[in-house]
Design a protein around this motif. Sequence first.
Motif, PDB file in Angstrom:
ATOM      1  N   ASP A 477       0.822  -1.211   0.000  1.00  0.00           N
ATOM      2  CA  ASP A 477       0.000   0.000   0.000  1.00  0.00           C
ATOM      3  C   ASP A 477       0.849   1.251   0.000  1.00  0.00           C
ATOM      4  N   SER A 478       1.997   1.190   0.658  1.00  0.00           N
ATOM      5  CA  SER A 478       2.763   2.419   0.825  1.00  0.00           C
ATOM      6  C   SER A 478       4.245   2.093   0.817  1.00  0.00           C
ATOM      7  N   ILE A 479       5.014   3.146   0.675  1.00  0.00           N
ATOM      8  CA  ILE A 479       6.443   2.972   0.808  1.00  0.00           C
ATOM      9  C   ILE A 479       6.821   3.263   2.249  1.00  0.00           C
ATOM     10  N   ASP A 480       8.096   3.292   2.522  1.00  0.00           N
ATOM     11  CA  ASP A 480       8.563   3.472   3.899  1.00  0.00           C
ATOM     12  C   ASP A 480       7.979   4.747   4.540  1.00  0.00           C
ATOM     13  N   ALA A 481       7.556   4.606   5.804  1.00  0.00           N
ATOM     14  CA  ALA A 481       6.871   5.706   6.501  1.00  0.00           C
ATOM     15  C   ALA A 481       7.720   6.969   6.558  1.00  0.00           C
ATOM     16  N   ARG A 482       9.045   6.850   6.559  1.00  0.00           N
ATOM     17  CA  ARG A 482       9.872   8.046   6.744  1.00  0.00           C
ATOM     18  C   ARG A 482       9.742   9.008   5.571  1.00  0.00           C
ATOM     19  N   PHE A 483       9.270   8.489   4.427  1.00  0.00           N
ATOM     20  CA  PHE A 483       9.154   9.367   3.269  1.00  0.00           C
ATOM     21  C   PHE A 483       7.856  10.181   3.285  1.00  0.00           C
ATOM     22  N   TYR A 484       6.966   9.914   4.256  1.00  0.00           N
ATOM     23  CA  TYR A 484       5.725  10.685   4.351  1.00  0.00           C
ATOM     24  C   TYR A 484       5.813  11.776   5.418  1.00  0.00           C
ATOM     25  N   GLU A 485       6.957  11.869   6.064  1.00  0.00           N
ATOM     26  CA  GLU A 485       7.084  12.754   7.213  1.00  0.00           C
ATOM     27  C   GLU A 485       7.668  14.097   6.788  1.00  0.00           C
ATOM     28  N   LYS A 486       7.019  15.189   7.203  1.00  0.00           N
ATOM     29  CA  LYS A 486       7.543  16.525   6.887  1.00  0.00           C
ATOM     30  C   LYS A 486       8.676  16.853   7.849  1.00  0.00           C
ATOM     31  N   HIS A 487       9.785  17.314   7.307  1.00  0.00           N
ATOM     32  CA  HIS A 487      10.890  17.730   8.173  1.00  0.00           C
ATOM     33  C   HIS A 487      10.975  19.251   8.094  1.00  0.00           C
ATOM     34  N   TYR A 488      10.700  19.916   9.223  1.00  0.00           N
ATOM     35  CA  TYR A 488      10.772  21.371   9.228  1.00  0.00           C
ATOM     36  C   TYR A 488      12.172  21.826   9.584  1.00  0.00           C
ATOM     37  N   THR A 489      12.567  22.927   8.977  1.00  0.00           N
ATOM     38  CA  THR A 489      13.843  23.515   9.371  1.00  0.00           C
ATOM     39  C   THR A 489      13.591  24.366  10.604  1.00  0.00           C
ATOM     40  N   LYS A 490      14.677  24.892  11.192  1.00  0.00           N
ATOM     41  CA  LYS A 490      14.512  25.727  12.378  1.00  0.00           C
ATOM     42  C   LYS A 490      14.159  27.163  12.014  1.00  0.00           C
ATOM     43  N   VAL A 491      14.035  27.398  10.728  1.00  0.00           N
ATOM     44  CA  VAL A 491      13.662  28.735  10.276  1.00  0.00           C
ATOM     45  C   VAL A 491      12.162  28.739  10.000  1.00  0.00           C
ATOM     46  N   GLU A 492      11.477  29.748  10.570  1.00  0.00           N
ATOM     47  CA  GLU A 492      10.029  29.779  10.401  1.00  0.00           C
ATOM     48  C   GLU A 492       9.657  30.078   8.954  1.00  0.00           C
ATOM     49  N   PRO A 493       8.555  29.511   8.478  1.00  0.00           N
ATOM     50  CA  PRO A 493       8.161  29.666   7.076  1.00  0.00           C
ATOM     51  C   PRO A 493       8.042  31.118   6.643  1.00  0.00           C
ATOM     52  N   ARG A 494       7.646  32.029   7.556  1.00  0.00           N
ATOM     53  CA  ARG A 494       7.433  33.427   7.135  1.00  0.00           C
ATOM     54  C   ARG A 494       8.729  34.066   6.648  1.00  0.00           C
TER      55      ARG A 494
END
Lengths: 606, 483
Positions: A477-494
């Motif tokens: 059904d899916s590939i490895d779970a780690r590829f669905y995870e968002k990794h945020y940087t320490k810099v805020e999106p704004r």
Amino acid sequence: MMTDNGQLPKRALILRTVVLIVFVCLILRLGYIQLFDKRYDEMARNNFLRCEVKYPPRGEVFDRNGEYLVQSRECYDLMAVWRDMPKTGFDTARMCRITGSNIRKLRQAFANARMRPRVGVQIATYLSAEEKLQIDEMYVAGLYTVPRTVRQYPRKIGGNLLGEVCEVSANIIKRDDYYGVGDYIGITGLEAAYEKVLRGEKGLILRDIYARYGERDTVLQAAVPGQAIVCTIDAKLQQFAEELMDGKIGAVVAIEPSTGEILVMVSSPTFDPDKLVGRERSNNYMRLLNHSRQPLFNRAVKSEYPPGSTFKLVNGLIGLQEGVLTTHNIYPCNHGYNYGKIHVGCHEHSSPLGLHYAIATSCNAYFCYVFRNILENKKYRSVKDAYEVWYDYVRSFGFGDRLGSDFLGEKRGRVPTRESYDKLYRRSWNALTVLSLAIGQGELGCTPLQMANLAAIVANRGYYYIPHIVRSIEGRDSIDARFYEKHYTKVEPRHFEPIVEGMWRGVNTEGGTGRTACLAGYDVCGKTGTAQNPRGADHSTFISFAPRNNPRIAIAVYVEHGGFGASAAVPIASLIEEMYLTGEVKRDWLVDYVKNKQINYSRYGR
Amino acid sequence: MGGNRGGTTMFAGVDRIAVMLYAALTLVGLAAILSASWDETAANMFDMSHKYMKQAMWLGVAWFFGVVVLLLDGSIWHKFAYYAYALGILALVATLLLGREVNGAKAWFEFGSVRVQPMEFVKIAIALATARAMSEYSFSLSKAGDVFRIAVIILLPLGITILQNDTGSGLVLGSFLFVLYREGLNKWICIPILFIALLFIVSFFISPTVLLVALIAIFVLSEAMMNRRWRICVQYVAGLFLCSIVIKLVFDLVLPNGFEYYKSLLIATLLSLVVVLWYAYRHNLRNIYLSTAIFFLSMTFMPTSDYIFNSVLKPHQKDRIESFLGLTSDFNRDYNVNQSKIAIGSGGFFGKGYMQGTQIRYNFVPEKHTDFIFCTIGEEEGFVGAVIVLLLMGALILRIMGMGDRQQEPFGRVYCYCVAAILLFHTLVNVGMTMGIVPVMGIPLPFISYGGSSLVAFTILVFVAFALDASTRKGLPVYGIRR
């Protein structure tokens, strides 16, 4: 002669007893070997049954549009059981002709077979169906063929990306119970990363070797074919990118920012993967291995390049997040940055300048100010503490460590730690000592994959998915779970918007360094880089994404010794973007320019 | 002895049970050969080139000969026994000179496509001659002259077969001991000979000293039992070993490298034989001459020592002697026996079914039609089938012995016992060799193995016994007037 009372004489009786004893002995012996000694059953079976490995077809690989990247083609291994072979000999000359081998190799193979006379020993490999029939026609007892599958590459692309399959080595056999002599295993690239998926499960068959073929087979274990894999690669785009990179050394990685899927991964020079299949494999392999430009080295994930000016994006973002930089900050540039004896050169542009323009023109001086402000921030007790904060920011962008993609052998890249500087400068260093980090030089090293990931982070305004190459696996059904995870940087999106604006200006406004990358209607954003290196001309690099809003492609191009970012990397990246976004390339002149561009690689020899 | 008397006049008095046992065995043989040589891919299954078709034809020929033998007057066998013997010896000599060599043995005549081993037929003549000699009026096995005559009758053809390099077939004649015992030969001569035969088989596994000591022990013991002179035997043994030790010590002193005890024992034994013969002469103990002769023969015939075998003989001579002894140093011998054991052993209780034997089908068993035909039966019909075949054979042998005991005249009795002995020897050696308990000698399983000459010869052999038996039971004189 009977005695008078009708009794047999004593000796006649004794002799009858002797006869009875003889027959009792024979029957006892018969009973022993037929009823009690069970060894003979097994020995009898071993006489005419042969355990044959049934090799499953290896899983096939499709690109993201369902086109074949790797197909499996049928071929045969020729095996010999010495014990069953005619001792009178057979037509070895004909066999040499059929198998394309020479008599010495053939003799060697049969000598091996002789060492283990009861088991099948490989004599020749990669026989085509036609050659197999020719062998069958020779009717040599003790010879048989085992069907195998080998790889075939319809587009002949992605040599390093897809990886190669070869026979297992003795070491692997020792380590892993699954493998036996003569098995195939993926050793690089996708083939290695998804070996367990692609290989399937070997089957085992008990074959009556004297019966007609297959007539009295007992399947001990059915072979399970390998599962097909749908790759994230776009075959057409990959081929186009490989054509553009032809003759240049470097790498191209393109990522779909919204998913982290790798669209293109070129390591140049590349090679025809079909060359590493079949009888010529070892010759071709040695040729590639000894090639001065090292085509077997996957530069896209294994090469640690200085990121050059593309790294200014990171410093800009950190500065914005730390509050030491705003879009209103204006710094002068006097053909570079001067402080004491230190001089960091810059090219010709108007001065003083703001953040957007600094990114667009890639001003070195501006980012030296920014970098110093970050490290000399009064918030922190010392430059070194501030450096640790900076280090953590950089690491959150995926630099300095493996991204965790599905590539084996991915390199970490280099981001120097505080300790390593302490060691290098014997504890006495400050912001000026490490100033070259401001413009992505110095001790920094990034793989092209990490740079493409940076482009994806900026495109996503602050997060990334781990770049990966597999979209789906047959039967899962899916590939490895780690590829669905968002990794945020320490810099805020704004804080990303000003940087994006600068990248947009760098492509779409006068004075930008990446003007060539401009595509009408697609709002391409990009940042060039010209990385100095001790080995020769500057490396040319460009990271880019497009369109500006809802980006569909993020790309990093790195051309070794390509000179200015704009001269080699920008056109290549732009053409790939054009191909991907519009489906065609209208700028034939640019294609010609790229293909005709000659770069002198004195370091690599001819 | 519940034979069926009466019936048609032509075959009156013929033991029908024995004939049925014979017929059953030949049919089993034909069935086994059919299975062993069946070729499912052959176009014409009745083609005469098939082995089973040839065997079927030969079976017809054999039955024809059997009927002819029954129809002949029973007295001719006695009359023509010596002529047959003379003819047989001539045939053997002719084979030796003119015969064709097959598998290293020059024991065959070839007539077109038919190959005949004269020894098969000569066996009948030898049996007849033995019977005739032993049925002479004044014959006695306690007379040295008579024993010598019998020995010549039996050992002459044996000698020729040895020269033919066909010792296996010749050794069959050793089974005549069976007859000699029945006719009154001292058991203390028979028993040592049996022991020697046993030693012969195991001689390659035991050291020469042990072999020599065993031989001496057997003969001294048999002498002691025959003459009841225990004292002198103990003295002889003690003297012999003392003497051998003295010889060893003396040679140890003389020779720098010392002297093997085996050699000194050998020298002492050979020297002692002179004393033994002198003693026998003095006390008029005839049987000692016989024992000494057998002892001397067994010393020379058997590879009693590694000394003679390894140090005196060159390797090629050694090979020749091994093959001469029937223990051919054939490279494939162990392999063949092993495959034969595998075939039989894998048969199990009920076997794999007729024509289903994998080892037979796939040619793992060598000579599967001829010498190793028992494997086919053992594998395909299993323990049950093999035991039935053995029981048939055993019943036939006992039946023939019974015929012998029924005979009123010694000629018939001796002949029947000869036949029983030959059949017993063939069965023991052939079946024993397929199961690995007897060394491989190329001799067929009677009535069952493929081969026309062997089938016809065995048929005549047993039918002469049947005919003699029938004559007795019809009350006719077997052979005219006793001289």
